[in-house]
Design an enzyme around this catalytic site. Structure first.
Site, PDB file in Angstrom:
ATOM      1  CB  SER A 102      -0.922   0.005   1.221  1.00 25.11           C
ATOM      2  OG  SER A 102      -1.769  -1.126   1.217  1.00 25.11           O
TER       3      SER A 102
ATOM      4  CB  SER B 214     -19.488  -4.765   6.047  1.00 24.61           C
ATOM      5  OG  SER B 214     -19.789  -3.598   5.314  1.00 24.61           O
TER       6      SER B 214
ATOM      7  CE  LYS C 226     -17.816  -1.031   7.658  1.00 26.94           C
ATOM      8  NZ  LYS C 226     -17.950  -2.467   7.367  1.00 26.94           N
TER       9      LYS C 226
END
Length: 633
Positions: free
Chosen positions: A60, A512, A555
């Site tokens: 990444s 999810s 979240k």
């Protein structure tokens, strides 16, 4: 739920020694010793530097790939550096000669040639001036002064046109390592073919004695400038296949001639002798880089070097926390414009490293983003004209230095509140507040609705999902029929089930939303309301187990910010929750392990117990609902 970083009593255990500010932390001089959390990569780079092996790093952005490449250049011997010169070729003007000399000698050679040429020009000019004055004086005495002046001018013009030009024979220094302290490090990321492989400048004056000699128009490429050093190319897959093929040739031959890269340019006629380019290549990219990379180029690196996968997190241990303290000290030193960090500020940075890891017992290694937080906190302290950065400045920086995705998520929530696209009070049949992640570090509330209608087909019912679902999501939604058959026991051949992801204008992807869809469908089929003060996230196994998902902290914070009172998460994500202090008292977190617990905490009304008992009685309950993460892209 949050793992506190440390208390003052644990200071020595966590950091190895007590400190007041980062000014007292020793920062290593070599870059290779400043790398954090990539011990395996550091070991490989040291071996590659000593043996001159190529390296490919996959990982990444922000995990230290370019820093490792720079560190590799520091490890290479300075004594091997060379200068490269381009000389004119009397036999073929379009084929300049190439010479290599020890570092620093190239500049001396060019200066010596310039001095010699200057002396020749001065001598010739002196002779010409004597000749011209002699002609003028002679013509004056013979009474033909006008013709004498004309003759002098003609001689000067002819001499300028036809006499050899000494400056055209001066070699051009195309690669210089004069006074270099380390081997060259060249970042060739995103360069075009001419900058990478070398080029020949266009010459608009190609005749009449005004043309520039070919050797003087030669420009070296990054592969030549990195001779005896390191050539770093990030996002290697973005290079054209032609450039990758030429790069492969340069790697194999360790020399590559310079020629014009444009067929329309006069430089296309020029081609030098092979120019040395014995460099170590460090190629980098994300996982998709391997797919679009030239297979022969990758094979060359793999066969004559190393492949590395960069870690994104490290274990949350006292030793690694101590490394993060040093990281903060390094960032302060590199910036040079921000005050040192106090112990409380470093604690807050470590706490943020825990949050950004998204994994229990780990610290993030995406240190470029974390370094951005350090610099913003330092800027805030600097603007306040204080001498030490405290935790107050780091907390302020977290609010100020929000990513574009976080700002979009906030705007998204405000828009949903204004138009009441999601509810947070009462109950509603077939409507559930799902949770998703935007951009990897920002949570959003994602309303999902389900409705059961008579089938439009006489043969069988269908599952219809809307909301710009991606391919994986479309295929996975079809598995909702397993929920219907196993949980309700109803024959749904004569019914269509509609599932809608509200407000997902940019598309849906991820894993999810499984328990959210299952809950909405069960509610719609049985007519039992869902508590709208509840939000949920989690995936499901074929047996109804709630499986872990990513981004749980973001979240939960999005649900709390939206006014949700309770959030359902997978039990296996319980230790991953590291929410901010401001949200802790605003929301109740309910970890669950099965769909039965999800139903118990989300459905309301007298008929809820009937569904729960039915689920508990299904010993061989099977559920296939592996939806990808629901994320507006």
């Amino acid at each position: 739920m949050e793992n506190d970083t440390t208390t003052s009593g644990e200071e020595i255990e966590l950091y190895g020694e007590s400190f007041d500010t980062t000014d007292s932390i020793d920062v290593p001089k070599l870059l290779i010793d400043q790398i954090i959390g990539q011990e395996h990569a550091v070991e490989v780079v040291k071996k590659a530097a000593s043996q001159r092996r190529h390296v490919m790093m996959i990982g990444s952005p922000g995990t230290g790939k370019s820093l490792l490449a720079k560190a590799m250049a520091e490890l290479l011997p300075k004594e091997e550096l060379q200068d490269i010169l381009a000389y004119p070729n009397p036999e073929d003007n379009n084929n300049p000669k190439i010479r290599s000399v020890p570092a620093g000698k190239g500049r001396e050679i060019v200066m010596a040639h310039k001095m010699e040429a200057q002396k020749k020009v001065q001598s010739r000019n002196m002779l010409m001036m004597i000749l011209v004055f002699g002609i003028i004086i002679y013509s004056f005495y013979v009474g033909q002064l006008l013709w004498g002046i004309i003759a002098a001018i003609m001689i000067l013009l002819l001499t300028r046109q036809f006499m050899p030009k000494e400056e055209l024979m001066i070699p051009k220094l195309i690669v210089s390592n004069y006074q270099k302290e380390h081997a060259s490090f060249i970042d060739a990321t995103g360069t075009h073919a001419g900058a990478l492989l070398g080029d020949v400048r266009h010459d608009p004056f190609q005749s009449g004695g005004l043309e520039t000699p070919a050797h003087d128009r030669v420009e070296s490429g990054d592969i030549h400038k990195s001779h005896k050093g390191v050539l770093f190319i990030d996002e290697i897959n973005t290079l054209s296949l032609e450039s990758q093929q030429s790069l492969l040739t340069a790697l194999q031959e360790r020399e590559y001639p310079i020629t014009g890269q444009s067929e329309r340019s006069s430089g296309a006629l020029v081609k030098t002798e092979p120019v040395p380019c014995d460099f170590i290549m460090v190629a980098a990219g994300n996982l998709d880089a391997m797919e679009k990379m030239h297979p022969a180029l990758r094979s060359r690196i793999k066969g004559y070097g190393y492949e590395l996968f960069m870690r994104e997190s490290m274990e949350d241990t006292p030793e690694n926390r101590k490394s993060l303290v040093r990281f903060v000290a390094q960032e302060v030193m590199r910036d040079g414009h921000i005050p040192p960090f106090a112990k409380s500020a470093v604690d807050e940075v470590i706490r943020e490293a825990q949050r950004r890891a998204g994994r229990k017992g780990h610290l993030t290694l995406k240190l470029r983003d974390l370094g951005g937080l350090v610099r913003v906190a330092g800027d805030i302290a600097h603007s306040e004209e204080v001498k030490i950065v405290t935790d107050k400045h780091v907390l302020a920086a977290k609010k100020m230095a929000r990513s574009i995705e976080q700002q979009l998520a906030d705007n998204y929530l405000e828009r949903k509140k204004d138009y009441q696209l999601f509810k947070k009070l009462g109950g509603a049949v077939g409507r559930v507040n799902g949770l998703a992640v935007m951009g990897g570090d920002s949570g959003i509330v994602l309303p999902i609705m389900a409705e059961v209608t008579p089938s439009q087909s006489s043969s069988e019912g269908r599952v219809i999902a809307t909301g710009m679902l991606k391919d994986i999501a479309k295929e996975a939604v079809q598995n909702v029929s397993a929920v219907i058959k196993n949980v309700t026991g109803k024959n749904v051949i004569n019914h269509d089930i509609h599932i809608q992801f509200i407000g997902t204008y940019e598309g849906v992807e991820g894993d999810s939303a499984s328990i959210s869809i299952a809950t909405a469908v069960i509610s719609a089929l049985e007519g039992i309301p869902i508590d709208q003060s509840v939000a949920m996230t989690g995936s499901l196994s074929v047996r109804g187990d709630v499986l872990p998902i990513g981004g749980v902290t973001y979240k939960i914070e999005a649900a709390a910010q939206a006014g949700i009172k309770k959030v359902i998460i997978p039990k296996s994500n319980e230790d991953d929750v590291l929410i901010e202090e401001a949200y802790r008292d605003k929301i109740e977190i309910v970890p669950v392990t099965s769909i039965i617990e999800v139903i118990e905490h989300s459905l309301v009304g007298p008929d809820k117990n009937r569904i729960v008992e039915k689920l508990q009685s299904l010993a061989n309950f099977k559920l296939n609902l592996d939806l990808p993460d629901v994320v507006p892209v």
